[in-house]
Design a protein around this motif. Sequence first.
Motif, PDB file in Angstrom:
ATOM      1  N   GLU A 197       0.803  -1.129  -0.029  1.00 49.18           N
ATOM      2  CA  GLU A 197      -0.081  -0.057  -0.008  1.00 49.18           C
ATOM      3  C   GLU A 197       0.929   1.354  -0.088  1.00 49.18           C
ATOM      4  O   GLU A 197       2.235   1.180   0.283  1.00 49.18           O
ATOM      5  N   LEU A 198       0.336   2.431  -0.282  1.00 45.59           N
ATOM      6  CA  LEU A 198       0.884   3.677  -0.343  1.00 45.59           C
ATOM      7  C   LEU A 198       1.519   3.873   1.182  1.00 45.59           C
ATOM      8  O   LEU A 198       0.695   3.730   2.114  1.00 45.59           O
ATOM      9  N   ILE A 199       2.740   4.609   1.106  1.00 45.54           N
ATOM     10  CA  ILE A 199       3.267   5.104   2.485  1.00 45.54           C
ATOM     11  C   ILE A 199       3.468   6.658   2.412  1.00 45.54           C
ATOM     12  O   ILE A 199       4.288   6.704   1.487  1.00 45.54           O
ATOM     13  N   TYR A 200       2.848   7.559   3.048  1.00 48.51           N
ATOM     14  CA  TYR A 200       3.060   8.885   3.220  1.00 48.51           C
ATOM     15  C   TYR A 200       3.924   9.112   4.413  1.00 48.51           C
ATOM     16  O   TYR A 200       3.496   8.621   5.559  1.00 48.51           O
ATOM     17  N   ALA A 201       5.091   9.963   4.100  1.00 47.71           N
ATOM     18  CA  ALA A 201       5.907  10.084   5.279  1.00 47.71           C
ATOM     19  C   ALA A 201       6.175  11.649   5.439  1.00 47.71           C
ATOM     20  O   ALA A 201       6.566  12.087   4.446  1.00 47.71           O
ATOM     21  N   ALA A 202       6.411  11.774   6.746  1.00 50.92           N
ATOM     22  CA  ALA A 202       6.579  13.235   7.235  1.00 50.92           C
ATOM     23  C   ALA A 202       8.033  13.140   8.105  1.00 50.92           C
ATOM     24  O   ALA A 202       8.103  12.205   8.570  1.00 50.92           O
ATOM     25  N   SER A 203       9.036  14.022   7.612  1.00 57.34           N
ATOM     26  CA  SER A 203      10.293  14.024   8.584  1.00 57.34           C
ATOM     27  C   SER A 203      11.006  15.395   8.632  1.00 57.34           C
ATOM     28  O   SER A 203      10.328  16.318   8.137  1.00 57.34           O
ATOM     29  N   ASP A 204      11.935  15.415   9.448  1.00 58.53           N
ATOM     30  CA  ASP A 204      12.628  16.517   9.507  1.00 58.53           C
ATOM     31  C   ASP A 204      13.352  16.976   8.330  1.00 58.53           C
ATOM     32  O   ASP A 204      13.410  18.381   8.212  1.00 58.53           O
ATOM     33  N   ARG A 205      13.565  16.306   7.404  1.00 58.07           N
ATOM     34  CA  ARG A 205      14.106  16.568   6.173  1.00 58.07           C
ATOM     35  C   ARG A 205      12.977  16.948   5.001  1.00 58.07           C
ATOM     36  O   ARG A 205      13.459  17.143   3.866  1.00 58.07           O
ATOM     37  N   GLY A 206      11.635  16.697   5.232  1.00 55.15           N
ATOM     38  CA  GLY A 206      10.572  16.915   4.275  1.00 55.15           C
ATOM     39  C   GLY A 206       9.725  15.735   3.915  1.00 55.15           C
ATOM     40  O   GLY A 206      10.173  14.558   4.227  1.00 55.15           O
ATOM     41  N   PHE A 207       8.893  15.865   3.103  1.00 52.71           N
ATOM     42  CA  PHE A 207       7.960  14.847   2.697  1.00 52.71           C
ATOM     43  C   PHE A 207       8.512  13.700   1.757  1.00 52.71           C
ATOM     44  O   PHE A 207       9.519  14.151   1.058  1.00 52.71           O
ATOM     45  N   ALA A 208       7.854  12.562   1.930  1.00 48.06           N
ATOM     46  CA  ALA A 208       8.336  11.385   1.205  1.00 48.06           C
ATOM     47  C   ALA A 208       6.976  10.781   0.750  1.00 48.06           C
ATOM     48  O   ALA A 208       5.969  10.436   1.565  1.00 48.06           O
ATOM     49  N   LEU A 209       7.009   9.988  -0.342  1.00 47.32           N
ATOM     50  CA  LEU A 209       5.722   9.245  -0.695  1.00 47.32           C
ATOM     51  C   LEU A 209       6.332   8.020  -1.500  1.00 47.32           C
ATOM     52  O   LEU A 209       7.232   8.079  -2.494  1.00 47.32           O
ATOM     53  N   CYS A 210       5.719   6.844  -1.162  1.00 52.23           N
ATOM     54  CA  CYS A 210       6.024   5.416  -1.648  1.00 52.23           C
ATOM     55  C   CYS A 210       5.032   4.971  -2.473  1.00 52.23           C
ATOM     56  O   CYS A 210       4.281   4.720  -1.905  1.00 52.23           O
ATOM     57  N   SER A 211       4.837   4.971  -3.548  1.00 48.81           N
ATOM     58  CA  SER A 211       3.933   4.511  -4.337  1.00 48.81           C
ATOM     59  C   SER A 211       4.152   3.295  -5.382  1.00 48.81           C
ATOM     60  O   SER A 211       5.306   3.061  -5.351  1.00 48.81           O
ATOM     61  N   MET A 212       3.048   3.033  -6.350  1.00 48.48           N
ATOM     62  CA  MET A 212       3.381   2.210  -7.385  1.00 48.48           C
ATOM     63  C   MET A 212       2.566   2.284  -8.408  1.00 48.48           C
ATOM     64  O   MET A 212       1.576   2.811  -8.466  1.00 48.48           O
ATOM     65  N   ARG A 213       2.877   1.619  -9.561  1.00 46.26           N
ATOM     66  CA  ARG A 213       2.008   1.498 -10.642  1.00 46.26           C
ATOM     67  C   ARG A 213       1.602   0.026 -10.931  1.00 46.26           C
ATOM     68  O   ARG A 213       0.487  -0.289 -11.225  1.00 46.26           O
ATOM     69  N   ASN A 214       2.328  -0.976 -10.621  1.00 41.65           N
ATOM     70  CA  ASN A 214       2.041  -2.469 -10.588  1.00 41.65           C
ATOM     71  C   ASN A 214       3.229  -2.954  -9.525  1.00 41.65           C
ATOM     72  O   ASN A 214       3.796  -2.459  -9.444  1.00 41.65           O
ATOM     73  N   ALA A 215       3.105  -4.510  -9.670  1.00 43.55           N
ATOM     74  CA  ALA A 215       3.885  -5.206  -9.027  1.00 43.55           C
ATOM     75  C   ALA A 215       5.180  -5.123  -9.221  1.00 43.55           C
ATOM     76  O   ALA A 215       6.135  -5.668  -8.550  1.00 43.55           O
ATOM     77  N   ASN A 216       5.523  -4.609 -10.594  1.00 39.04           N
ATOM     78  CA  ASN A 216       7.078  -4.378 -10.684  1.00 39.04           C
ATOM     79  C   ASN A 216       7.591  -3.065 -11.118  1.00 39.04           C
ATOM     80  O   ASN A 216       8.558  -2.851 -11.732  1.00 39.04           O
ATOM     81  N   LEU A 217       6.805  -2.154 -10.946  1.00 43.70           N
ATOM     82  CA  LEU A 217       7.065  -0.904 -11.194  1.00 43.70           C
ATOM     83  C   LEU A 217       6.753   0.248 -10.236  1.00 43.70           C
ATOM     84  O   LEU A 217       5.443   0.325  -9.832  1.00 43.70           O
ATOM     85  N   SER A 218       7.694   0.632  -9.669  1.00 49.10           N
ATOM     86  CA  SER A 218       7.437   1.661  -8.307  1.00 49.10           C
ATOM     87  C   SER A 218       7.688   3.145  -8.839  1.00 49.10           C
ATOM     88  O   SER A 218       8.230   3.391  -9.748  1.00 49.10           O
ATOM     89  N   ARG A 219       6.820   3.765  -8.172  1.00 54.17           N
ATOM     90  CA  ARG A 219       6.967   5.425  -8.171  1.00 54.17           C
ATOM     91  C   ARG A 219       7.221   6.009  -6.901  1.00 54.17           C
ATOM     92  O   ARG A 219       6.547   5.859  -5.781  1.00 54.17           O
TER      93      ARG A 219
END
Length: 389
Positions: A197-219
């Motif tokens: 599933e997607l992971i939305y992240a906040a940190s002292d260094r700024g925002f990050a997002l882990c997403s995907m298009r399919n099982a073998n393609l990540s965004r």
Amino acid sequence: MRTQVAIIGGGPAGLLLGQLLHRCGIDAVVIERKTRDHVLSRIRAGVLETGFVRLMEEAGVADRLHERGLVHHGTRIAAHGRSFRVDFSDLTGMPVVVYGQTEVTRDLYDAREAAGLATEFRAEGVAIHGADTGNPHVTFSRDGTEFRVDCDFVAGCDGFHGISRQTIPLSARTEYEKTYPFGWLGILSRTPPVDHELIYAASDRGFALCSMRNANLSRYYIQCALSDHPEDWSDAAFWDELKRRLPEDVADRMVTGPSIEKSIAPLRSLVTEPMQWGRLFLCGDAAHIVPPTGAKGLNLAASDVHYLHRGLARFYETGDAEGIDRYSEQALLQVWKAERFSWWFSGLLHRYPDMAPFDLKMQQAEIAFLRDNRAQQRAFAENYVGLPY
């Protein structure tokens, strides 16, 4: 040529509107400045709300979506080394579906071609005439030949840079805009996603997002300065910075690889009011822009299409113009709710350059409240999966 509805723009909003109108027996011509291949080359997000999926079903083009789409029943939010999951299905009874915008557009083009519906590609110099009269028409040229499309209505689905919004006189429209002081640097890689599933992240260094298009393609995305350029970031520098912003357990299991696409998108909010002028109706990015936080852009375009196609169908079936007369009013209710959610979610996770220590504490308290309060999680989930039309 003559049609009932001239649709400016052959992206997903215009194509979905055209397909829904076709299913209602309403003739529409789609006019697109680029080629089909160019439109399909655009890399865009693909988190689809329940309402969008239902519209695809209503349009008769949801088979491949159901076959290949990744159903997500929740999302994970990480902040300062800790994380928690918001369970959409438990809180709302509905999931979201990850299915790339390119695939949505491909399905709609395939359906349009199979039905033999008219699409005018490589249309240059598109202009809308007489939108404030009872007899609008659209002109364009291709390879030196001029074309004219007479119609009852014009649907402007041609994005922020298109002609449709600019056709409405400045005296007749108001634009509300917010520019955010950062952008998103994103890469696409042929690597398995770090999570299902997607992971939305906040940190002292700024925002990050882990997403995907399919099982073998990540965004993947990281917050960056507006002055940055994609070439400023090597793949190694991107992966290193991304991992710094994620919980250790996530960073440790991440599979990295060469990027196959890298770009920076500025964040902005914009709403044009009203979304109609005479017989011209604005849909999608032609009328509004939202930050990508929460993936509302494509879904908000679908909301517009819902109201417009229902109004047009009612008009052609019964002669009742209430649906088209109230299109802007109804659409804007959804637009501003989505703008609010995207604005709030962006503020929850990003590091703003002018944040004082008090602001940082408030941001941390807001995240903690979302983590610990079920009612707040339900409100978040309801907005994320999509408010009912």
